[in-house]
Write a protein that holds these residues in place. Structure first.
Motif, PDB file in Angstrom:
ATOM      1  N   TYR A  38       1.109  -3.084  11.247  1.00 59.36           N
ATOM      2  CA  TYR A  38       0.192  -2.284  12.073  1.00 59.36           C
ATOM      3  C   TYR A  38      -0.430  -1.174  11.222  1.00 59.36           C
ATOM      4  O   TYR A  38       0.218  -0.608  10.331  1.00 59.36           O
ATOM      5  CB  TYR A  38       0.935  -1.679  13.265  1.00 59.36           C
ATOM      6  N   GLY A  39      -1.706  -0.871  11.483  1.00 57.69           N
ATOM      7  CA  GLY A  39      -2.409   0.179  10.763  1.00 57.69           C
ATOM      8  C   GLY A  39      -2.670   1.377  11.669  1.00 57.69           C
ATOM      9  O   GLY A  39      -2.821   1.233  12.891  1.00 57.69           O
ATOM     10  N   LEU A  40      -2.709   2.578  11.050  1.00 57.15           N
ATOM     11  CA  LEU A  40      -3.072   3.815  11.763  1.00 57.15           C
ATOM     12  C   LEU A  40      -4.514   4.115  11.379  1.00 57.15           C
ATOM     13  O   LEU A  40      -4.788   4.609  10.281  1.00 57.15           O
ATOM     14  CB  LEU A  40      -2.146   4.959  11.342  1.00 57.15           C
ATOM     15  N   ASN A  63      -2.342  10.885  -1.853  1.00 58.23           N
ATOM     16  CA  ASN A  63      -2.116   9.446  -1.704  1.00 58.23           C
ATOM     17  C   ASN A  63      -3.268   8.835  -0.902  1.00 58.23           C
ATOM     18  O   ASN A  63      -3.337   8.991   0.312  1.00 58.23           O
ATOM     19  CB  ASN A  63      -0.765   9.220  -1.017  1.00 58.23           C
ATOM     20  N   PRO A  64      -4.194   8.132  -1.582  1.00 62.67           N
ATOM     21  CA  PRO A  64      -5.417   7.681  -0.908  1.00 62.67           C
ATOM     22  C   PRO A  64      -5.172   6.567   0.106  1.00 62.67           C
ATOM     23  O   PRO A  64      -4.124   5.936   0.092  1.00 62.67           O
ATOM     24  CB  PRO A  64      -6.270   7.153  -2.071  1.00 62.67           C
ATOM     25  N   LEU A  65      -6.155   6.342   0.974  1.00 59.47           N
ATOM     26  CA  LEU A  65      -6.027   5.367   2.065  1.00 59.47           C
ATOM     27  C   LEU A  65      -6.834   4.107   1.775  1.00 59.47           C
ATOM     28  O   LEU A  65      -7.873   4.165   1.110  1.00 59.47           O
ATOM     29  CB  LEU A  65      -6.540   5.984   3.373  1.00 59.47           C
ATOM     30  N   VAL A  67      -9.435   1.358   2.938  1.00 59.23           N
ATOM     31  CA  VAL A  67     -10.517   1.290   3.919  1.00 59.23           C
ATOM     32  C   VAL A  67     -10.721  -0.171   4.319  1.00 59.23           C
ATOM     33  O   VAL A  67     -10.859  -1.050   3.459  1.00 59.23           O
ATOM     34  CB  VAL A  67     -11.812   1.911   3.360  1.00 59.23           C
ATOM     35  N   HIS A  68     -10.710  -0.391   5.637  1.00 56.18           N
ATOM     36  CA  HIS A  68     -10.825  -1.745   6.185  1.00 56.18           C
ATOM     37  C   HIS A  68     -12.246  -1.994   6.679  1.00 56.18           C
ATOM     38  O   HIS A  68     -12.821  -1.147   7.372  1.00 56.18           O
ATOM     39  CB  HIS A  68      -9.844  -1.912   7.347  1.00 56.18           C
ATOM     40  N   CYS A  69     -12.785  -3.150   6.314  1.00 61.83           N
ATOM     41  CA  CYS A  69     -14.146  -3.511   6.724  1.00 61.83           C
ATOM     42  C   CYS A  69     -14.123  -4.900   7.350  1.00 61.83           C
ATOM     43  O   CYS A  69     -13.206  -5.687   7.091  1.00 61.83           O
ATOM     44  CB  CYS A  69     -15.065  -3.519   5.503  1.00 61.83           C
ATOM     45  N   SER A 225      -1.250   3.830  -8.934  1.00 66.83           N
ATOM     46  CA  SER A 225      -1.349   3.738  -7.491  1.00 66.83           C
ATOM     47  C   SER A 225      -0.483   4.866  -6.956  1.00 66.83           C
ATOM     48  O   SER A 225       0.737   4.773  -6.969  1.00 66.83           O
ATOM     49  CB  SER A 225      -0.853   2.388  -6.999  1.00 66.83           C
ATOM     50  N   PRO A 226      -1.119   5.959  -6.523  1.00 60.94           N
ATOM     51  CA  PRO A 226      -0.346   7.153  -6.210  1.00 60.94           C
ATOM     52  C   PRO A 226       0.815   6.885  -5.255  1.00 60.94           C
ATOM     53  O   PRO A 226       1.876   7.485  -5.382  1.00 60.94           O
ATOM     54  CB  PRO A 226      -1.386   8.081  -5.573  1.00 60.94           C
ATOM     55  N   GLY A 227       0.614   5.948  -4.306  1.00 58.00           N
ATOM     56  CA  GLY A 227       1.651   5.703  -3.305  1.00 58.00           C
ATOM     57  C   GLY A 227       2.960   5.230  -3.899  1.00 58.00           C
ATOM     58  O   GLY A 227       4.026   5.443  -3.324  1.00 58.00           O
TER      59      GLY A 227
HETATM   60  O1  TXA Z   1      -1.276  -4.216   4.521  1.00 56.30           O
HETATM   61  C1  TXA Z   1      -1.685  -3.091   4.244  1.00 56.30           C
HETATM   62  O2  TXA Z   1      -2.167  -2.807   3.138  1.00 56.30           O
HETATM   63  C2  TXA Z   1      -1.597  -2.012   5.350  1.00 56.30           C
HETATM   64  C3  TXA Z   1      -2.528  -2.451   6.486  1.00 56.30           C
HETATM   65  C4  TXA Z   1      -2.604  -1.445   7.600  1.00 56.30           C
HETATM   66  O3  TXA Z   1      -3.786  -2.759   5.977  1.00 56.30           O
HETATM   67  N1  TXA Z   1      -1.949  -0.735   4.837  1.00 56.30           N
HETATM   68  C5  TXA Z   1      -1.153  -0.070   3.968  1.00 56.30           C
HETATM   69  O4  TXA Z   1      -1.631   1.188   3.607  1.00 56.30           O
HETATM   70  O5  TXA Z   1      -0.110  -0.511   3.529  1.00 56.30           O
HETATM   71  P1  TXA Z   1      -0.716   2.289   2.920  1.00 56.30           P
HETATM   72  O6  TXA Z   1      -1.513   3.535   2.948  1.00 56.30           O
HETATM   73  O7  TXA Z   1       0.604   2.336   3.587  1.00 56.30           O
HETATM   74  O8  TXA Z   1      -0.578   1.817   1.446  1.00 56.30           O
HETATM   75  C6  TXA Z   1      -1.736   1.844   0.596  1.00 56.30           C
HETATM   76  C7  TXA Z   1      -1.356   1.836  -0.853  1.00 56.30           C
HETATM   77  C8  TXA Z   1      -0.703   3.128  -1.288  1.00 56.30           C
HETATM   78  O9  TXA Z   1       0.337   2.826  -2.206  1.00 56.30           O
HETATM   79  C9  TXA Z   1      -1.869   3.868  -1.980  1.00 56.30           C
HETATM   80  O10 TXA Z   1      -1.431   4.763  -2.982  1.00 56.30           O
HETATM   81  C10 TXA Z   1      -2.641   2.704  -2.571  1.00 56.30           C
HETATM   82  O11 TXA Z   1      -2.559   1.666  -1.614  1.00 56.30           O
HETATM   83  N2  TXA Z   1      -4.063   3.056  -2.809  1.00 56.30           N
HETATM   84  C11 TXA Z   1      -5.002   3.414  -1.900  1.00 56.30           C
HETATM   85  N3  TXA Z   1      -6.169   3.721  -2.509  1.00 56.30           N
HETATM   86  C12 TXA Z   1      -5.968   3.545  -3.842  1.00 56.30           C
HETATM   87  C13 TXA Z   1      -6.788   3.705  -4.999  1.00 56.30           C
HETATM   88  N4  TXA Z   1      -8.057   4.106  -4.920  1.00 56.30           N
HETATM   89  N5  TXA Z   1      -6.223   3.446  -6.222  1.00 56.30           N
HETATM   90  C14 TXA Z   1      -4.948   3.040  -6.322  1.00 56.30           C
HETATM   91  N6  TXA Z   1      -4.122   2.851  -5.261  1.00 56.30           N
HETATM   92  C15 TXA Z   1      -4.618   3.118  -4.040  1.00 56.30           C
END
Ligand code: TXA
Ligand code: MG
Length: 333
Positions: A38-40, A63-65, A67-69, A225-227
């Motif tokens: 699930y996504g927020l 920690n960047p997000l 973007v879904h299109c 990947s900051p996350g």
């Molecule tokens: O399956 C998924 O990817 C889910 C669904 C909702 O789409 N979304 C998800 O988002 O897992 P999140 O925010 O939990 O994980 C996103 C990861 C994080 O580790 C973040 O650091 C990395 O993607 N990320 C986002 N933008 C980035 C960028 N510009 N460069 C490197 N890593 C990036």
């Protein structure tokens, strides 16, 4: 249209989608199913809405997000470079569980970028996610719908337990299919780097783009990947990774009276199927079945147990992403 009560869980029919679109456009947060987790969601072009995503999750602002299109066309409008490699990845794996990081156009998506000059883009395949994105006509920034440090939600109730009334509308799409997050790759010039293992297996990606570089598992190094530098799932229970024979031994002599087990079908053969502290995930070779049930099983076991013994599975296909998440949960990167 009258908006439902804050935090309402709605069926993803025409009324539910319309309420979710109205909330998104009004700058509010919406939880929606994707094929992974699930996504927020927030309108990615609304800096105020994006800020409330960070606040609701307790997420560090660097920690960047993602973007879904609704389509590749929508995604590439946000990129400043969309080369042949990005295109062939998109044409092969979208819609689906792959996120592609590319250089971004400055301006409209500054709020989601966590100071990076790149953007993570994904076109999800889940019909509810598709319906929402098409009806909203804006790109939707969406991290997994958990509070930071919890497993990603694969059921709407898990998202609601974490985020409660921070969210205007929850769309209930049942259990998600893949069960863990998308694979994240970065495309720089012609080079592809694997930033996060996930729903698309490395073998499938390499069949299209050839051998990939790997980012360090903690997100350090030249491509970041900051996350990945944050601890992900921080269970209350201690996670113990074990081989099948080790798990059988621990079943006979559990380390504590409240020990739970997440096992392969072969290892669980002959055990009491009604035991609430035992979850059987799939056969050892069925990484996809493990991915599907992993996060829900860990959330459920964490409620009842102080120690969770998890059987390690082979690291091929989606099994590699399963083991990546388990090592992070066990804090042994
Ligand atoms: O399956 C998924 O990817 C889910 C669904 C909702 O789409 N979304 C998800 O988002 O897992 P999140 O925010 O939990 O994980 C996103 C990861 C994080 O580790 C973040 O650091 C990395 O993607 N990320 C986002 N933008 C980035 C960028 N510009 N460069 C490197 N890593 C990036
Ligand atoms: Mg997440």
């Amino acid at each position: 249209m009258t908006q439902p009560a804050r935090g309402a869980v709605l069926q993803p029919d025409a009324t539910g989608i319309a309420a979710a679109v109205e909330a998104l456009i009004g700058g509010h947060l919406v939880v929606f199913p994707t094929e992974t987790v699930y996504g927020l969601g927030a309108n990615a072009l609304d800096a105020h809405a994006v800020a409330s995503v960070y606040q609701a999750k307790g997420r560090p602002s660097d920690n960047p997000l993602i973007v879904h299109c609704a389509s590749e066309g929508g995604a590439r409008e946000l990129a400043s470079e969309w080369n042949a490699t990005a295109q062939s990845l998109a044409r092969t794996f979208w819609p689906g569980p792959l996120t592609i990081v590319v250089p971004r156009r400055p301006g409209p998506t500054d709020a989601v970028a966590g100071k990076l000059d790149t953007i993570a883009l994904r076109v999800p395949s889940h019909p509810v996610a598709q319906a929402l994105l098409r009806a909203a006509s804006v790109p939707v920034a969406a991290p997994s719908a958990n509070t930071s440090g919890r497993p990603s939600p694969t059921r709407v109730k898990d998202a609601r337990a974490d985020l409660g009334n921070h969210v205007a509308v929850y769309l209930d799409g049942g259990d998600t299919d893949v069960g863990l997050e998308s694979t994240v790759v970065q495309v720089e010039d012609g080079r592809v780097t694997l930033l996060r293992k996930g729903g698309v297996a490395q073998e499938a990606l390499e069949a299209v783009v050839g051998p990939m570089a790997h980012a360090a598992p903690d997100g350090s190094g030249p491509v970041r990947s900051p996350g990945m530098k944050y601890r992900h799932y921080a269970p209350k229970a201690r996670i113990v990774l074990a081989t099948g024979p080790e798990a059988r031994r621990l079943l006979a002599a559990p380390p504590t009276p409240k020990t739970g087990f997440l096992l392969a079908r072969e290892t669980a053969e002959g055990l009491d199927a009604g035991d609430a502290r035992l979850v059987v995930a799939g056969t050892r070779k069925d990484g996809a079945a493990w991915a599907h049930s992993l996060f829900a099983a860990l959330r459920d076991l964490d409620e009842a147990c102080d120690t969770i013994v998890v059987e390690a599975i082979p690291e091929d296909g989606v099994g590699a992403a399963v083991m990546d998440r388990l090592r992070r949960a066990a804090q042994r990167l």
